[in-house]
Design a protein around this motif. Structure first.
Motif, PDB file in Angstrom:
ATOM      1  N   ASN A  12      46.481  43.703  40.034  1.00  0.00           N
ATOM      2  CA  ASN A  12      47.148  42.610  40.724  1.00  0.00           C
ATOM      3  C   ASN A  12      48.137  41.940  39.777  1.00  0.00           C
ATOM      4  O   ASN A  12      47.831  41.715  38.608  1.00  0.00           O
ATOM      5  CB  ASN A  12      46.078  41.609  41.202  1.00  0.00           C
ATOM      6  N   LEU A  13      49.324  41.621  40.280  1.00  0.00           N
ATOM      7  CA  LEU A  13      50.352  40.996  39.448  1.00  0.00           C
ATOM      8  C   LEU A  13      49.916  39.640  38.906  1.00  0.00           C
ATOM      9  O   LEU A  13      50.212  39.285  37.760  1.00  0.00           O
ATOM     10  CB  LEU A  13      51.640  40.818  40.257  1.00  0.00           C
ATOM     11  N   ARG A  14      49.231  38.843  39.722  1.00  0.00           N
ATOM     12  CA  ARG A  14      48.794  37.527  39.269  1.00  0.00           C
ATOM     13  C   ARG A  14      47.790  37.655  38.122  1.00  0.00           C
ATOM     14  O   ARG A  14      47.833  36.896  37.145  1.00  0.00           O
ATOM     15  CB  ARG A  14      48.182  36.743  40.433  1.00  0.00           C
ATOM     16  N   VAL A  15      46.886  38.611  38.239  1.00  0.00           N
ATOM     17  CA  VAL A  15      45.902  38.851  37.184  1.00  0.00           C
ATOM     18  C   VAL A  15      46.606  39.319  35.911  1.00  0.00           C
ATOM     19  O   VAL A  15      46.284  38.863  34.804  1.00  0.00           O
ATOM     20  CB  VAL A  15      44.864  39.884  37.658  1.00  0.00           C
ATOM     21  N   LEU A  34      39.151  48.439  30.494  1.00  0.00           N
ATOM     22  CA  LEU A  34      38.611  48.127  31.806  1.00  0.00           C
ATOM     23  C   LEU A  34      39.702  48.003  32.860  1.00  0.00           C
ATOM     24  O   LEU A  34      40.870  47.762  32.530  1.00  0.00           O
ATOM     25  CB  LEU A  34      37.780  46.841  31.778  1.00  0.00           C
ATOM     26  N   VAL A  35      39.292  48.157  34.093  1.00  0.00           N
ATOM     27  CA  VAL A  35      40.121  47.870  35.253  1.00  0.00           C
ATOM     28  C   VAL A  35      39.630  46.548  35.813  1.00  0.00           C
ATOM     29  O   VAL A  35      38.421  46.354  35.993  1.00  0.00           O
ATOM     30  CB  VAL A  35      40.008  48.963  36.336  1.00  0.00           C
ATOM     31  N   LEU A  36      40.564  45.642  36.073  1.00  0.00           N
ATOM     32  CA  LEU A  36      40.201  44.341  36.641  1.00  0.00           C
ATOM     33  C   LEU A  36      40.874  44.161  37.985  1.00  0.00           C
ATOM     34  O   LEU A  36      42.096  44.276  38.094  1.00  0.00           O
ATOM     35  CB  LEU A  36      40.591  43.207  35.695  1.00  0.00           C
ATOM     36  N   ASP A  37      40.081  43.880  38.986  1.00  0.00           N
ATOM     37  CA  ASP A  37      40.540  43.709  40.357  1.00  0.00           C
ATOM     38  C   ASP A  37      41.271  42.374  40.529  1.00  0.00           C
ATOM     39  O   ASP A  37      41.349  41.561  39.609  1.00  0.00           O
ATOM     40  CB  ASP A  37      39.330  43.768  41.285  1.00  0.00           C
ATOM     41  N   GLY A  38      41.790  42.149  41.725  1.00  0.00           N
ATOM     42  CA  GLY A  38      42.557  40.946  42.005  1.00  0.00           C
ATOM     43  C   GLY A  38      41.808  39.945  42.852  1.00  0.00           C
ATOM     44  O   GLY A  38      40.590  39.842  42.811  1.00  0.00           O
ATOM     45  N   GLY A  39      42.558  39.186  43.653  1.00  0.00           N
ATOM     46  CA  GLY A  39      41.973  38.151  44.493  1.00  0.00           C
ATOM     47  C   GLY A  39      41.606  36.918  43.696  1.00  0.00           C
ATOM     48  O   GLY A  39      41.828  36.834  42.482  1.00  0.00           O
ATOM     49  N   SER A  40      41.018  35.944  44.360  1.00  0.00           N
ATOM     50  CA  SER A  40      40.687  34.676  43.701  1.00  0.00           C
ATOM     51  C   SER A  40      39.613  34.852  42.633  1.00  0.00           C
ATOM     52  O   SER A  40      39.663  34.210  41.578  1.00  0.00           O
ATOM     53  CB  SER A  40      40.245  33.652  44.746  1.00  0.00           C
ATOM     54  N   THR A  41      38.641  35.745  42.874  1.00  0.00           N
ATOM     55  CA  THR A  41      37.606  35.987  41.871  1.00  0.00           C
ATOM     56  C   THR A  41      38.172  36.729  40.677  1.00  0.00           C
ATOM     57  O   THR A  41      37.846  36.421  39.524  1.00  0.00           O
ATOM     58  CB  THR A  41      36.431  36.764  42.493  1.00  0.00           C
ATOM     59  N   GLY A  42      39.039  37.705  40.921  1.00  0.00           N
ATOM     60  CA  GLY A  42      39.679  38.430  39.830  1.00  0.00           C
ATOM     61  C   GLY A  42      40.514  37.516  38.950  1.00  0.00           C
ATOM     62  O   GLY A  42      40.537  37.653  37.720  1.00  0.00           O
ATOM     63  N   PRO A  77      52.603  42.437  49.770  1.00  0.00           N
ATOM     64  CA  PRO A  77      53.109  41.067  49.937  1.00  0.00           C
ATOM     65  C   PRO A  77      51.979  40.047  49.983  1.00  0.00           C
ATOM     66  O   PRO A  77      50.893  40.315  50.483  1.00  0.00           O
ATOM     67  CB  PRO A  77      53.862  41.126  51.272  1.00  0.00           C
ATOM     68  N   GLU A  78      52.250  38.878  49.450  1.00  0.00           N
ATOM     69  CA  GLU A  78      51.347  37.723  49.410  1.00  0.00           C
ATOM     70  C   GLU A  78      50.156  37.946  48.482  1.00  0.00           C
ATOM     71  O   GLU A  78      49.887  37.128  47.616  1.00  0.00           O
ATOM     72  CB  GLU A  78      50.862  37.334  50.816  1.00  0.00           C
ATOM     73  N   GLU A  79      49.438  39.054  48.627  1.00  0.00           N
ATOM     74  CA  GLU A  79      48.294  39.308  47.755  1.00  0.00           C
ATOM     75  C   GLU A  79      48.737  39.700  46.344  1.00  0.00           C
ATOM     76  O   GLU A  79      48.060  39.434  45.367  1.00  0.00           O
ATOM     77  CB  GLU A  79      47.421  40.426  48.333  1.00  0.00           C
TER      78      GLU A  79
END
Length: 252
Positions: free
Chosen positions: A122-125, A96-104, A146-148
């Motif tokens: 997303n790096l955080r994910v 799967l591909v998983l998106d980022g952001g707070s929900t990701g 940056p930031e995201e």
């Protein structure tokens, strides 16, 4: 109500209305003006609002992407419920591909320990998922926004185009029956479109506050989603409008 819960409620109200007074917050929360002043001071220190004489205002207008620090604090419980529902939709062994952001990020937490191959946008994910030895994590390359900390640019899009995934778990900035699925950032939207084209199924994870809203860059119509997962606070009329177009909707 604990301070953390109260501050989250303040942020959600402010995000919806743009401006609040200490007096109305004190009445609504059933606490003293001094308690509200302390809450506002803390939230301003965290960079989440700006205090004014007698109240507070939202930092950005509704036309701009809210900072991740703010989005992480908003609708946190709803996002955890959505994440649990999404995790239940995925089968071990899938790609799967998983998106980022707070929900990701919330979904990544819910997937810890699962036997999955995940391309994290997303790096955080990616960092959350990498804590699990059972999960194979890949990243698409490209530039880091940056930031995201999302992956953007032609290299990321080409990597996605070179693979085929079972499911794309997409997060969106806004969802509207007419405008479709939209995103604040043009480059993020381009990567999401590439992920969509490379996946057999699209599962959209979106909290109810984003329904009936429109952001700057279009990802696709609602028909791009095989399933939309949202929280139980969704307005009944908004849910009916989405389902009237044939899109499957599930409340977490």
């Amino acid at each position: 109500m604990q301070a953390g819960e109260r501050q989250q409620a303040i942020l959600q109200l402010l995000n919806a209305r743009g401006r609040l007074t200490i007096a109305e917050l004190s009445t609504r929360m059933s606490v003293s003006d001094m308690t509200i002043r302390r809450d506002l001071a803390q939230l301003e220190s965290d960079g989440l609002l700006s205090r004014t004489h007698g109240g507070a205002i939202r930092l950005q207008s509704g036309s701009f992407e809210p900072p991740l620090a703010l989005r992480t604090r908003l609708h946190a419980e709803a996002k955890r419920a959505i994440a649990a529902e999404v995790a239940g939709e995925l089968v071990d062994g899938q790609t799967l591909v998983l998106d980022g952001g707070s929900t990701g990020m919330a979904i990544a937490e819910a997937l810890l320990g699962r036997r999955l191959t995940v391309c994290a946008l997303n790096l955080r994910v990616a960092d959350i998922l990498a804590a699990s030895a059972q999960t194979t994590v890949m990243v698409p390359g490209g530039r880091i926004r940056p930031e995201e900390h999302s992956f953007i640019g032609p290299s990321a899009e080409r990597t996605l185009a070179d693979h085929r995934f079972d499911t794309f778990v997409m997060t969106v900035s806004a969802l509207d029956v007419t405008a479709g699925l939209t995103e604040w950032n043009v480059e993020d939207a381009a990567v999401k479109r590439a992920a969509l084209a490379s996946s057999g199924r699209c599962l959209v994870a979106c909290d109810s506050s984003k329904f009936g809203q429109t952001a700057f860059a279009r990802i696709g119509g609602l028909d791009a989603a095989d399933l939309i997962v949202t929280d139980a606070a969704l307005d009944a009329e908004a849910g009916q409008a989405v389902q009237a177009g044939g899109t499957l909707l599930r409340l977490a």
